[in-house]
Design a protein around this motif. Structure first.
Motif, short mmCIF file in Angstrom:
data_model
loop_
_atom_site.label_atom_id
_atom_site.label_comp_id
_atom_site.label_asym_id
_atom_site.label_seq_id
_atom_site.Cartn_x
_atom_site.Cartn_y
_atom_site.Cartn_z
N ALA A 149 12.33 -28.26 -2.37
CA ALA A 149 11.50 -27.22 -1.76
C ALA A 149 11.75 -27.13 -0.26
O ALA A 149 11.79 -26.03 0.32
CB ALA A 149 10.02 -27.50 -2.04
N LYS A 150 11.93 -28.27 0.39
CA LYS A 150 12.21 -28.28 1.83
C LYS A 150 13.52 -27.55 2.14
O LYS A 150 13.63 -26.81 3.12
CB LYS A 150 12.28 -29.72 2.35
N LEU A 151 14.53 -27.78 1.31
CA LEU A 151 15.82 -27.13 1.53
C LEU A 151 15.72 -25.62 1.34
O LEU A 151 16.36 -24.85 2.07
CB LEU A 151 16.87 -27.71 0.58
N VAL A 152 14.92 -25.18 0.38
CA VAL A 152 14.69 -23.75 0.20
C VAL A 152 14.02 -23.18 1.46
O VAL A 152 14.38 -22.10 1.94
CB VAL A 152 13.84 -23.47 -1.06
N TRP A 153 13.05 -23.92 2.01
CA TRP A 153 12.39 -23.48 3.23
C TRP A 153 13.39 -23.34 4.38
O TRP A 153 13.41 -22.33 5.09
CB TRP A 153 11.29 -24.48 3.63
N PHE A 154 14.25 -24.35 4.55
CA PHE A 154 15.24 -24.29 5.63
C PHE A 154 16.19 -23.11 5.43
O PHE A 154 16.54 -22.42 6.39
CB PHE A 154 16.03 -25.60 5.71
N SER A 155 16.62 -22.89 4.20
CA SER A 155 17.57 -21.79 3.96
C SER A 155 16.94 -20.44 4.26
O SER A 155 17.64 -19.51 4.71
CB SER A 155 18.07 -21.82 2.52
N GLU A 156 15.63 -20.31 4.05
CA GLU A 156 14.94 -19.05 4.30
C GLU A 156 14.49 -18.90 5.74
O GLU A 156 14.52 -17.79 6.30
CB GLU A 156 13.73 -18.93 3.37
N GLN A 157 14.08 -19.99 6.37
CA GLN A 157 13.50 -19.91 7.72
C GLN A 157 14.46 -20.29 8.84
O GLN A 157 14.27 -19.87 9.98
CB GLN A 157 12.27 -20.84 7.78
N GLU A 158 15.48 -21.08 8.54
CA GLU A 158 16.41 -21.56 9.57
C GLU A 158 17.86 -21.40 9.10
O GLU A 158 18.64 -22.37 9.08
CB GLU A 158 16.13 -23.04 9.88
N PRO A 159 18.27 -20.19 8.70
CA PRO A 159 19.63 -20.04 8.16
C PRO A 159 20.73 -20.40 9.15
O PRO A 159 21.77 -20.94 8.75
CB PRO A 159 19.67 -18.56 7.75
N LYS A 160 20.54 -20.09 10.43
CA LYS A 160 21.58 -20.41 11.43
C LYS A 160 21.75 -21.92 11.56
O LYS A 160 22.86 -22.43 11.67
CB LYS A 160 21.20 -19.81 12.79
N LEU A 161 20.62 -22.64 11.55
CA LEU A 161 20.70 -24.10 11.62
C LEU A 161 21.43 -24.65 10.39
O LEU A 161 22.27 -25.56 10.50
CB LEU A 161 19.30 -24.70 11.72
N CYS A 162 21.12 -24.08 9.21
CA CYS A 162 21.74 -24.57 7.97
C CYS A 162 23.26 -24.43 8.02
O CYS A 162 23.99 -25.26 7.46
CB CYS A 162 21.19 -23.82 6.77
N GLU A 163 23.75 -23.41 8.70
CA GLU A 163 25.20 -23.23 8.81
C GLU A 163 25.85 -24.37 9.58
O GLU A 163 27.05 -24.64 9.38
CB GLU A 163 25.50 -21.89 9.49
N ARG A 164 25.10 -25.02 10.45
CA ARG A 164 25.65 -26.11 11.27
C ARG A 164 25.54 -27.47 10.60
O ARG A 164 26.15 -28.44 11.05
CB ARG A 164 24.91 -26.16 12.61
N VAL A 165 24.73 -27.57 9.53
CA VAL A 165 24.49 -28.86 8.88
C VAL A 165 25.68 -29.25 8.02
O VAL A 165 26.12 -28.50 7.14
CB VAL A 165 23.20 -28.81 8.03
N GLY A 166 26.20 -30.44 8.28
CA GLY A 166 27.28 -30.96 7.45
C GLY A 166 26.77 -31.72 6.25
O GLY A 166 27.35 -31.67 5.16
N PHE A 167 25.64 -32.46 6.45
CA PHE A 167 25.08 -33.28 5.38
C PHE A 167 23.56 -33.24 5.42
O PHE A 167 22.96 -33.20 6.51
CB PHE A 167 25.54 -34.75 5.52
N TRP A 168 22.96 -33.26 4.25
CA TRP A 168 21.51 -33.43 4.11
C TRP A 168 21.25 -34.79 3.49
O TRP A 168 21.79 -35.12 2.43
CB TRP A 168 20.92 -32.34 3.21
N VAL A 169 20.43 -35.60 4.16
CA VAL A 169 20.22 -36.98 3.72
C VAL A 169 18.75 -37.36 3.90
O VAL A 169 17.97 -36.62 4.51
CB VAL A 169 21.10 -37.98 4.52
N GLY A 170 18.38 -38.51 3.37
CA GLY A 170 17.10 -39.14 3.66
C GLY A 170 17.29 -40.19 4.74
O GLY A 170 18.41 -40.46 5.19
N ILE A 171 16.21 -40.83 5.13
CA ILE A 171 16.31 -41.78 6.24
C ILE A 171 17.13 -43.01 5.88
O ILE A 171 17.90 -43.52 6.70
CB ILE A 171 14.89 -42.19 6.75
N LYS A 172 17.03 -43.50 4.65
CA LYS A 172 17.78 -44.70 4.28
C LYS A 172 19.28 -44.43 4.30
O LYS A 172 20.08 -45.29 4.70
CB LYS A 172 17.34 -45.22 2.91
#
Length: 520
Positions: A149-172
């Motif tokens: 759900a968070k990734l859907v939010w980012f894709s809808e609300q922060e599309p420009k930022l998503c274009e710069r993201v190489g990896f999506w990870v958790g803290i560990k």
């Protein structure tokens, strides 16, 4: 405290190998060193703030978390001596998400499980024709806590930022990348993202498409017992350990809490009430009930944890103290519970729905809000406080009912958490659940679970089944028949109130922007 009683106390004798369990929690990281007999040799923690810069946001600076991890590990290593450390093993809070550049630099804050900004996206996914099927396939409820759900939010609300993201990870995953130079995620953490197929133990194509990410943007999937061969030079220098020190990838904190409580055998469930709460039981195959009321997360090959978490635990008591009894002062937990104990079981027909932070199991929705139902002139603040605590326990009773409805056997219950300091609250939990509740004689929860998992992976113990014997229980709370009967009669009413108020919750959310609560 008897130092021979395993995780209840420290042991300063002996010179056998130790494993340091590193538990990366919501507000602090704790590093605990145990030997193969379950003796605690060192425990150090380092904290960090949880920021709420906007309504619904609950984030952290990933660099501060990383620094705290290194500080806690370094202190534990210094206490036991680097030569005794057979390895590190990790636990981490579930559902966290941070976007990284292709070189591994954070581009977003660490978005924690408590972040609810993706509420509308989660509700839309839940309402879709394939929503329930997705929950059953991935084991993760469609809720704003979920990285999906968070990734859907980012894709809808922060599309420009998503274009710069190489990896999506958790803290560990970020910590392991910095310490070991490997970008991996264990099956346990991955099974709490809503992006992994439980049966295939692979990234789910439909979930990735909904999230707008590619498999190449996610870490490599590995078992929780996967061993990374050593540390980078920078990781070794930061922790005080040799580069050759093995690192066990570990698991998520919920399943490891079961392990840390010794609740690993069939039918033995773990219950925790801290700020939030949870009920979980270990099973031998992945399973989600047909109505999607419980989660299913991986622990080790052939072991899964099924259950439900609730958002509202000790935070409800804290609110009750602030709102209903400010004259008692801050931190007056004992006095507040003594006040609640003056009211009878059932609070004179007063019910509180404790949804101050929305709710997870078994409804999995950010819509609900807290409510008192049945209030009369005869009720006093002791009734209101007691009803609040009863609401927490009744919500866990709903989770237990959902687990049993899904075909899960729960014949024994072990509990832990801040609530256990109160004999009265311990008794109330047993009464509300209608079964005996055993309490551990002190333990380190997910940190001990991580250490045990590490011991299995490194061959220091034969199996994590030793947890059932290493974790000793002390007091047992047994239900009082009369009070338990009251809660058994209240539980169906309590459960029905959620459905009855669901349209009202939706209306209130629409009105919320025009109804400020700031008292300044």
């Amino acid at each position: 405290m008897d130092r021979r009683e395993g995780p209840a106390g420290r042991d300063e004798a002996g010179a056998g190998p130790v494993v340091i369990g590193v538990d990366i929690g919501t507000t602090s990281t704790k590093a605990v060193a145990f030997d193969a007999a379950g003796r605690l040799l060192a425990a150090h923690s380092a904290g960090y703030p949880l920021e709420e810069p906007h309504p619904g946001h609950a984030v952290q600076d990933p660099q501060l978390v990383l620094r705290a991890v290194l500080d806690a590990v370094r202190a534990a290593v210094a206490e036991v001596g680097a030569a005794r450390v057979a390895g590190l093993s990790f636990s981490a809070a579930m559902h966290a998400l941070v976007g990284l550049s292709p070189t591994g630099e954070p581009l977003t804050p660490l978005v924690t499980w408590a972040d609810t900004r993706a509420g509308r996206q989660a509700e839309r996914l839940r309402a879709s024709t394939g929503g329930l099927a997705l929950h059953r396939r991935t084991g993760t409820p469609l809720h704003p806590m979920s990285p999906l759900a968070k990734l859907v939010w980012f894709s809808e609300q922060e599309p420009k930022l998503c274009e710069r993201v190489g990896f999506w990870v958790g803290i560990k995953e970020l910590v392991l990348w910095r310490l070991c130079g490997a970008l991996v995620v264990d099956h346990s953490v991955a099974s709490a993202t809503g992006l992994m197929d439980l049966e295939a133990l692979a990234w789910d194509g439909e979930a990735l498409a909904l999230a707008g990410v590619l498999a190449d943007q996610l870490p490599e999937l590995v078992p929780t017992t996967h061993v990374l061969p050593g540390l980078t030079p920078e990781g070794a220098a930061a922790t005080g350990l040799p580069q050759r020190t093995p690192v066990v990838v570990g698991a998520s904190d919920g399943p490891l809490a079961n392990l840390g409580l010794g609740a690993v055998r069939p039918g033995v469930a773990a219950c925790s009430i801290g700020t939030s709460g949870a009920l979980r039981v270990v099973v031998d195959r992945p399973a989600v009930d047909p109505l999607g009321r419980v989660f299913c997360y991986a622990l080790t090959p052939g072991r899964w944890v099924v259950g439900g978490a609730v958002n509202n635990g000790g935070v409800v008591l804290q609110w009750a103290g602030d709102a209903l009894a400010p004259d008692l002062g801050e931190g007056a937990e004992e006095e507040l519970l003594a006040l609640a104990a003056r009211a009878p079981a059932g609070s004179g027909g007063l019910v509180m729905l404790p949804y101050l932070l929305g709710e997870r199991a078994p409804h999995w929705s950010s819509l609900p809000r807290g409510a008192y139902v049945g209030l009369t002139r005869a009720h006093r603040r002791e009734h209101l406080v007691r009803a609040a605590v009863e609401g927490v326990c009744l919500q866990l009773a709903l989770v237990l009912h959902s687990m049993r409805s899904a075909g899960l056997q729960v014949r024994e219950l072990r509990a832990t958490g801040g609530f256990a300091r109160s004999p009265w609250w311990r008794q109330l939990l047993a009464d509300a659940l209608g079964m005996e509740v055993r309490f551990a004689r002190g333990h380190e929860g997910s940190g001990f679970g991580a250490a045990l998992l590490g011991m299995e992976a490194l061959g220091l113990v034969g199996s994590i089944d030793v947890a059932a014997d290493l974790v000793r229980t002390g007091e047992t709370a047994r239900p009082h028949p009369a009070d338990s009967a009251v809660y058994a009669s209240l539980l169906p009413v309590f459960g029905e109130l959620y459905d009855a108020l669901a349209p009202t919750y939706a209306s209130l959310r629409r009105l919320a922007p025009s109804l400020p609560v700031d008292l300044r």
